[in-house]
Design a protein around this motif. Structure first.
Motif, PDB file in Angstrom:
ATOM      1  N   ALA A  53      -5.735   0.940  -8.254  1.00 21.89           N
ATOM      2  CA  ALA A  53      -5.784   2.403  -8.222  1.00 21.89           C
ATOM      3  C   ALA A  53      -6.741   2.834  -7.123  1.00 21.89           C
ATOM      4  N   ALA A  54      -6.234   3.386  -6.061  1.00 23.56           N
ATOM      5  CA  ALA A  54      -7.107   3.813  -4.961  1.00 23.56           C
ATOM      6  C   ALA A  54      -6.393   4.856  -4.122  1.00 23.56           C
ATOM      7  N   ASP A  55      -7.210   5.712  -3.506  1.00 25.37           N
ATOM      8  CA  ASP A  55      -6.673   6.713  -2.580  1.00 25.37           C
ATOM      9  C   ASP A  55      -6.834   6.167  -1.161  1.00 25.37           C
ATOM     10  N   LEU A  56      -5.724   6.050  -0.468  1.00 29.05           N
ATOM     11  CA  LEU A  56      -5.754   5.479   0.889  1.00 29.05           C
ATOM     12  C   LEU A  56      -6.593   6.308   1.845  1.00 29.05           C
ATOM     13  N   THR A  57      -6.778   7.574   1.510  1.00 26.95           N
ATOM     14  CA  THR A  57      -7.513   8.432   2.432  1.00 26.95           C
ATOM     15  C   THR A  57      -9.029   8.322   2.227  1.00 26.95           C
ATOM     16  N   GLY A 114      17.826   8.691  -8.894  1.00 23.84           N
ATOM     17  CA  GLY A 114      16.709   9.640  -8.939  1.00 23.84           C
ATOM     18  C   GLY A 114      16.638  10.543  -7.724  1.00 23.84           C
ATOM     19  N   ARG A 115      17.414  10.262  -6.690  1.00 18.83           N
ATOM     20  CA  ARG A 115      17.369  11.109  -5.477  1.00 18.83           C
ATOM     21  C   ARG A 115      18.653  11.923  -5.490  1.00 18.83           C
ATOM     22  N   THR A 116      18.607  13.044  -6.183  1.00 17.57           N
ATOM     23  CA  THR A 116      19.843  13.728  -6.549  1.00 17.57           C
ATOM     24  C   THR A 116      20.043  15.073  -5.850  1.00 17.57           C
ATOM     25  N   ALA A 142      -3.212  12.215   6.979  1.00 11.71           N
ATOM     26  CA  ALA A 142      -4.027  11.376   6.106  1.00 11.71           C
ATOM     27  C   ALA A 142      -3.200  10.203   5.578  1.00 11.71           C
ATOM     28  N   THR A 143      -1.945  10.464   5.219  1.00 14.84           N
ATOM     29  CA  THR A 143      -1.126   9.413   4.594  1.00 14.84           C
ATOM     30  C   THR A 143      -0.671   8.377   5.620  1.00 14.84           C
ATOM     31  N   TYR A 144      -0.160   8.861   6.746  1.00 12.54           N
ATOM     32  CA  TYR A 144       0.494   7.925   7.668  1.00 12.54           C
ATOM     33  C   TYR A 144      -0.453   7.329   8.706  1.00 12.54           C
ATOM     34  N   SER A 197       8.758   3.481   8.444  1.00 13.40           N
ATOM     35  CA  SER A 197       8.706   4.766   9.125  1.00 13.40           C
ATOM     36  C   SER A 197      10.053   5.459   8.918  1.00 13.40           C
ATOM     37  N   SER A 198      10.368   6.372   9.781  1.00 15.60           N
ATOM     38  CA  SER A 198      11.564   7.183   9.548  1.00 15.60           C
ATOM     39  C   SER A 198      12.281   7.485  10.858  1.00 15.60           C
ATOM     40  N   THR A 199      13.594   7.698  10.743  1.00 16.59           N
ATOM     41  CA  THR A 199      14.369   8.084  11.922  1.00 16.59           C
ATOM     42  C   THR A 199      14.030   9.523  12.334  1.00 16.59           C
ATOM     43  N   ALA A 228       3.490   3.919   2.018  1.00 15.46           N
ATOM     44  CA  ALA A 228       3.042   5.206   1.470  1.00 15.46           C
ATOM     45  C   ALA A 228       3.904   6.339   2.022  1.00 15.46           C
ATOM     46  N   ALA A 229       4.107   7.350   1.213  1.00 19.07           N
ATOM     47  CA  ALA A 229       4.833   8.539   1.666  1.00 19.07           C
ATOM     48  C   ALA A 229       4.018   9.768   1.296  1.00 19.07           C
ATOM     49  N   ALA A 230       3.956  10.724   2.215  1.00 21.49           N
ATOM     50  CA  ALA A 230       3.215  11.960   1.936  1.00 21.49           C
ATOM     51  C   ALA A 230       3.919  12.728   0.824  1.00 21.49           C
ATOM     52  N   ALA A 246       0.855  -1.190   0.000  1.00 21.15           N
ATOM     53  CA  ALA A 246       0.000   0.000   0.000  1.00 21.15           C
ATOM     54  C   ALA A 246       0.885   1.233   0.000  1.00 21.15           C
ATOM     55  N   GLY A 247       0.740   2.077  -1.052  1.00 24.80           N
ATOM     56  CA  GLY A 247       1.664   3.187  -1.242  1.00 24.80           C
ATOM     57  C   GLY A 247       2.861   2.655  -2.014  1.00 24.80           C
ATOM     58  N   CYS A 248       2.572   2.099  -3.187  1.00 22.83           N
ATOM     59  CA  CYS A 248       3.595   1.358  -3.945  1.00 22.83           C
ATOM     60  C   CYS A 248       4.384   2.316  -4.834  1.00 22.83           C
ATOM     61  N   GLY A 249       5.319   3.031  -4.202  1.00 20.79           N
ATOM     62  CA  GLY A 249       6.140   3.995  -4.932  1.00 20.79           C
ATOM     63  C   GLY A 249       7.491   3.401  -5.269  1.00 20.79           C
ATOM     64  N   ASP A 250       8.543   4.178  -5.037  1.00 21.05           N
ATOM     65  CA  ASP A 250       9.885   3.730  -5.418  1.00 21.05           C
ATOM     66  C   ASP A 250      10.273   2.449  -4.673  1.00 21.05           C
ATOM     67  N   ILE A 251      10.262   2.500  -3.349  1.00 23.53           N
ATOM     68  CA  ILE A 251      10.672   1.328  -2.565  1.00 23.53           C
ATOM     69  C   ILE A 251       9.676   0.182  -2.780  1.00 23.53           C
ATOM     70  N   PHE A 306      13.588   3.879   8.410  1.00 24.84           N
ATOM     71  CA  PHE A 306      14.673   4.190   7.481  1.00 24.84           C
ATOM     72  C   PHE A 306      15.278   5.537   7.847  1.00 24.84           C
ATOM     73  N   SER A 307      16.597   5.622   7.638  1.00 27.89           N
ATOM     74  CA  SER A 307      17.223   6.956   7.708  1.00 27.89           C
ATOM     75  C   SER A 307      17.111   7.587   6.322  1.00 27.89           C
ATOM     76  N   GLY A 308      17.945   8.567   6.008  1.00 33.19           N
ATOM     77  CA  GLY A 308      17.811   9.268   4.722  1.00 33.19           C
ATOM     78  C   GLY A 308      18.097   8.332   3.545  1.00 33.19           C
TER      79      GLY A 308
HETATM   80  N1  LIG Z   1      12.737   9.630   1.450  1.00 30.76           N
HETATM   81  C1  LIG Z   1      13.403   9.327   2.540  1.00 30.76           C
HETATM   82  O1  LIG Z   1      14.577   9.691   2.720  1.00 30.76           O
HETATM   83  C2  LIG Z   1      12.729   8.505   3.606  1.00 30.76           C
HETATM   84  C3  LIG Z   1      13.362   8.422   4.829  1.00 30.76           C
HETATM   85  C4  LIG Z   1      12.799   7.634   5.799  1.00 30.76           C
HETATM   86  C5  LIG Z   1      11.630   6.941   5.530  1.00 30.76           C
HETATM   87  N2  LIG Z   1      11.014   7.051   4.327  1.00 30.76           N
HETATM   88  C6  LIG Z   1       9.792   6.256   4.112  1.00 30.76           C
HETATM   89  O2  LIG Z   1      10.077   5.245   3.180  1.00 30.76           O
HETATM   90  C7  LIG Z   1       8.846   4.766   2.615  1.00 30.76           C
HETATM   91  C8  LIG Z   1       8.953   4.569   1.131  1.00 30.76           C
HETATM   92  O3  LIG Z   1       9.240   5.790   0.511  1.00 30.76           O
HETATM   93  P1  LIG Z   1       9.421   5.922  -1.084  1.00 30.76           P
HETATM   94  O4  LIG Z   1      10.693   6.611  -1.295  1.00 30.76           O
HETATM   95  O5  LIG Z   1       9.158   4.634  -1.764  1.00 30.76           O
HETATM   96  O6  LIG Z   1       8.237   6.943  -1.387  1.00 30.76           O
HETATM   97  P2  LIG Z   1       7.563   7.286  -2.784  1.00 30.76           P
HETATM   98  O7  LIG Z   1       8.394   6.830  -3.930  1.00 30.76           O
HETATM   99  O8  LIG Z   1       7.167   8.712  -2.717  1.00 30.76           O
HETATM  100  O9  LIG Z   1       6.265   6.373  -2.778  1.00 30.76           O
HETATM  101  C9  LIG Z   1       5.167   6.628  -1.956  1.00 30.76           C
HETATM  102  C10 LIG Z   1       3.936   6.179  -2.666  1.00 30.76           C
HETATM  103  O10 LIG Z   1       2.810   6.429  -1.850  1.00 30.76           O
HETATM  104  C11 LIG Z   1       1.718   6.654  -2.711  1.00 30.76           C
HETATM  105  N3  LIG Z   1       0.723   7.420  -1.991  1.00 30.76           N
HETATM  106  C12 LIG Z   1       0.905   8.580  -1.316  1.00 30.76           C
HETATM  107  N4  LIG Z   1      -0.283   9.006  -0.837  1.00 30.76           N
HETATM  108  C13 LIG Z   1      -1.207   8.073  -1.223  1.00 30.76           C
HETATM  109  C14 LIG Z   1      -2.597   7.978  -1.034  1.00 30.76           C
HETATM  110  N5  LIG Z   1      -3.295   8.921  -0.384  1.00 30.76           N
HETATM  111  N6  LIG Z   1      -3.234   6.906  -1.559  1.00 30.76           N
HETATM  112  C15 LIG Z   1      -2.546   5.958  -2.243  1.00 30.76           C
HETATM  113  N7  LIG Z   1      -1.227   6.004  -2.428  1.00 30.76           N
HETATM  114  C16 LIG Z   1      -0.565   7.062  -1.939  1.00 30.76           C
HETATM  115  C17 LIG Z   1       2.280   7.446  -3.885  1.00 30.76           C
HETATM  116  O11 LIG Z   1       1.607   7.121  -5.104  1.00 30.76           O
HETATM  117  P3  LIG Z   1       0.446   8.036  -5.755  1.00 30.76           P
HETATM  118  O12 LIG Z   1       0.897   9.453  -5.649  1.00 30.76           O
HETATM  119  O13 LIG Z   1       0.310   7.506  -7.161  1.00 30.76           O
HETATM  120  O14 LIG Z   1      -0.757   7.759  -4.933  1.00 30.76           O
HETATM  121  C18 LIG Z   1       3.706   6.881  -3.990  1.00 30.76           C
HETATM  122  O15 LIG Z   1       3.788   5.947  -5.005  1.00 30.76           O
HETATM  123  C19 LIG Z   1       7.775   5.761   3.059  1.00 30.76           C
HETATM  124  O16 LIG Z   1       7.106   5.219   4.174  1.00 30.76           O
HETATM  125  C20 LIG Z   1       8.609   6.956   3.512  1.00 30.76           C
HETATM  126  O17 LIG Z   1       7.905   7.734   4.452  1.00 30.76           O
HETATM  127  C21 LIG Z   1      11.540   7.809   3.355  1.00 30.76           C
END
Ligand SMILES: NC(=O)c1ccc[n+]([C@@H]2O[C@H](COP(=O)([O-])OP(=O)(O)OC[C@H]3O[C@@H](n4cnc5c(N)ncnc54)[C@H](OP(=O)(O)O)[C@@H]3O)[C@@H](O)[C@H]2O)c1
Length: 277
Positions: free
Chosen positions: A47-51, A160-162, A81-83, A105-107, A69-71, A9-14, A153-155
């Protein structure tokens, strides 16, 4: 792995990279996010909004739920709403409880700022509302009645994270004082850690409720930036303090004791691989 049903749920990069790996081992993987057209083959998009609880009707039963999911904004309402709400909604919508829930979650939940070492036993008193929201999300997972594991996770850095590289290429680095430790984990290790923990759950090994996922080498951020500058052959002409949470050092001993071996145990190996690409 025998065929497992995994919902991310929240299937983004990770989540996507984890999903691809699990699908390659024979799992049936569902990836839920609002926009699914970029999801690769091997991940069944939902395809769905978690909120929106109504949008989550008809979710498939799953053995494992990853909530990654990540905000997409720093707005506090979006954070809540996201977390919090999103997690609550998914748990309520599943037709049956999964065997295990993994929450990323996050540090950022730690309040420590005097370069203290922190681990899973360290007290957590977030000094920001965003930190408190993440802490509430962790509590929600851990009191859900489902066996649950939180991975902080830490940072995250990786393809793509540039942001950091771009700053350095513009000749900007953090100053040596005030000293500020950064803690990092390569994207591939985030995925590796989640897959490793899932495998342990699958093998019947009891998991801890919490793992801190960060590489072996907390490093002052100016050192990381200066190292990058050297690799890029640029000189630093602007010193700009970093806007980050408190300076702390993350201890990954529990994760390593569980058998995880980092692909990139420090920023040098991780960035060297990125720069080769
Ligand atoms: N970035 C960092 O350095 C960092 C550090 C510590 C922890 N984290 C955590 O690591 C985890 C994975 O992060 P990531 O880098 O894979 O994030 P990401 O690439 O931004 O992916 C997050 C996904 O959540 C989905 N999402 C957000 N709101 C949503 C909603 N309301 N309904 C459905 N889907 C929703 C987004 O897709 P749509 O927009 O298509 O809905 C997106 O694909 C997250 O829990 C993040 O908080 C990140």
């Amino acid at each position: 792995m025998r065929e497992q049903r995994v919902l991310i749920a929240g299937c983004g990069d990770i989540g996507t990279r984890l999903g691809l790996r699990l699908s390659a081992t024979g799992a049936q993987v569902f990836g839920l996010r609002r926009t699914i057209n970029q999801l690769p083959d091997g991940i069944h998009g939902i395809a769905a909004d978690l909120t929106d609880p109504a949008a989550l009707r008809g979710l498939p039963a799953c053995d494992y739920l990853f909530y990654t999911a990540a905000a997409n904004s720093t707005d506090l309402e979006v954070y809540r709403a996201t977390y919090i709400k999103g997690l609550r909604h998914v748990l309520a919508a599943l037709p049956e409880p999964p065997r295990h829930l993994f929450l990323t979650s996050s540090t950022g939940v730690y309040h420590q700022h005097e370069h203290d070492w922190v681990d899973e036993q360290s007290p957590v008193r977030p000094d920001s509302e965003r930190g408190r929201i993440l802490q509430a999300s962790e509590q929600l997972a851990l009191t859900s009645g489902i066996p649950a594991t939180v991975v902080r996770f830490s940072g995250i850095y990786g393809p793509g994270r540039t942001h950091l590289q771009r700053q350095v290429k513009a000749g900007i680095a953090a100053p040596a004082t005030p000293l500020h430790y950064s803690n990092r984990i390569h994207r591939d290790d985030c995925v590796g850690v989640l897959q490793h923990l899932l495998q342990k759950a699958e093998d019947g090994t009891a998991l801890k409720p919490l793992y801190l996922a960060s590489d072996d080498c907390p490093t002052p951020i100016h050192e990381v930036m200066e190292w990058l500058a050297e690799r890029f052959g640029v000189s630093i002409d602007t010193r700009q303090p970093v806007r980050r949470s408190g300076s702390k050092r993350c201890n990954n001993r529990r994760l390593k004791a569980s058998g995880y071996r980092f692909v990139y145990p420090d920023y040098r190996s991780g960035y060297a691989s990125l720069l080769r690409e």
